[in-house]
Design a protein around this motif. Structure first.
Motif, PDB file in Angstrom:
ATOM      1  N   MET A  52      29.354  23.094   7.948  1.00 58.36           N
ATOM      2  CA  MET A  52      28.420  23.274   6.834  1.00 58.36           C
ATOM      3  C   MET A  52      27.004  23.584   7.315  1.00 58.36           C
ATOM      4  O   MET A  52      26.273  24.315   6.657  1.00 58.36           O
ATOM      5  CB  MET A  52      28.401  22.023   5.953  1.00 58.36           C
ATOM      6  N   ALA A  53      26.630  23.035   8.469  1.00 57.16           N
ATOM      7  CA  ALA A  53      25.283  23.256   9.009  1.00 57.16           C
ATOM      8  C   ALA A  53      25.238  24.427   9.990  1.00 57.16           C
ATOM      9  O   ALA A  53      24.177  24.750  10.515  1.00 57.16           O
ATOM     10  CB  ALA A  53      24.784  21.984   9.694  1.00 57.16           C
ATOM     11  N   ASN A  54      26.401  25.020  10.246  1.00 57.25           N
ATOM     12  CA  ASN A  54      26.498  26.172  11.140  1.00 57.25           C
ATOM     13  C   ASN A  54      26.011  25.861  12.558  1.00 57.25           C
ATOM     14  O   ASN A  54      25.234  26.604  13.154  1.00 57.25           O
ATOM     15  CB  ASN A  54      25.744  27.377  10.563  1.00 57.25           C
ATOM     16  N   VAL A  55      26.473  24.710  13.080  1.00 56.79           N
ATOM     17  CA  VAL A  55      26.205  24.318  14.466  1.00 56.79           C
ATOM     18  C   VAL A  55      27.508  23.791  15.060  1.00 56.79           C
ATOM     19  O   VAL A  55      28.483  23.574  14.336  1.00 56.79           O
ATOM     20  CB  VAL A  55      25.094  23.246  14.576  1.00 56.79           C
ATOM     21  N   SER A  56      27.523  23.557  16.355  1.00 57.30           N
ATOM     22  CA  SER A  56      28.750  23.086  17.000  1.00 57.30           C
ATOM     23  C   SER A  56      28.975  21.591  16.735  1.00 57.30           C
ATOM     24  O   SER A  56      28.035  20.838  16.469  1.00 57.30           O
ATOM     25  CB  SER A  56      28.687  23.328  18.508  1.00 57.30           C
ATOM     26  N   GLU A  57      30.232  21.194  16.812  1.00 53.30           N
ATOM     27  CA  GLU A  57      30.574  19.772  16.683  1.00 53.30           C
ATOM     28  C   GLU A  57      29.857  18.957  17.747  1.00 53.30           C
ATOM     29  O   GLU A  57      29.358  17.867  17.466  1.00 53.30           O
ATOM     30  CB  GLU A  57      32.079  19.564  16.840  1.00 53.30           C
ATOM     31  N   ASN A  58      29.827  19.477  18.963  1.00 57.67           N
ATOM     32  CA  ASN A  58      29.185  18.775  20.063  1.00 57.67           C
ATOM     33  C   ASN A  58      27.703  18.543  19.769  1.00 57.67           C
ATOM     34  O   ASN A  58      27.168  17.473  20.041  1.00 57.67           O
ATOM     35  CB  ASN A  58      29.358  19.568  21.361  1.00 57.67           C
TER      36      ASN A  58
END
Length: 66
Positions: free
Chosen positions: A21-27
């Motif tokens: 949703m935030a358009n970033v990686s899980e890490n």
């Protein structure tokens, strides 16, 4: 927002879903939640938007105690 409120909100959301949703990686989300990195204002805004919060509320929480 009180300490731990962000984690309470996230209890029903998987890190994977928030990252999407935030358009970033899980890490990156994991590192933010673990206070290992400080996200940019843009990432804070996207996380807040995904959670239905104000960016200041998220910033307070991820800043932690210094």
């Amino acid at each position: 927002m009180t300490k731990g409120k962000l984690r309470q909100l996230l209890s029903g959301i998987k890190v994977r879903e928030l990252a999407r949703m935030a358009n970033v990686s899980e890490n990156y989300v994991t590192n933010i939640l673990g206070n290992r990195v400080r996200p940019s204002q843009e990432v804070l805004r996207r996380i807040a938007e995904a959670l239905g919060l104000e960016p200041d509320e998220v910033q307070e929480e991820v800043k932690g105690e210094e």
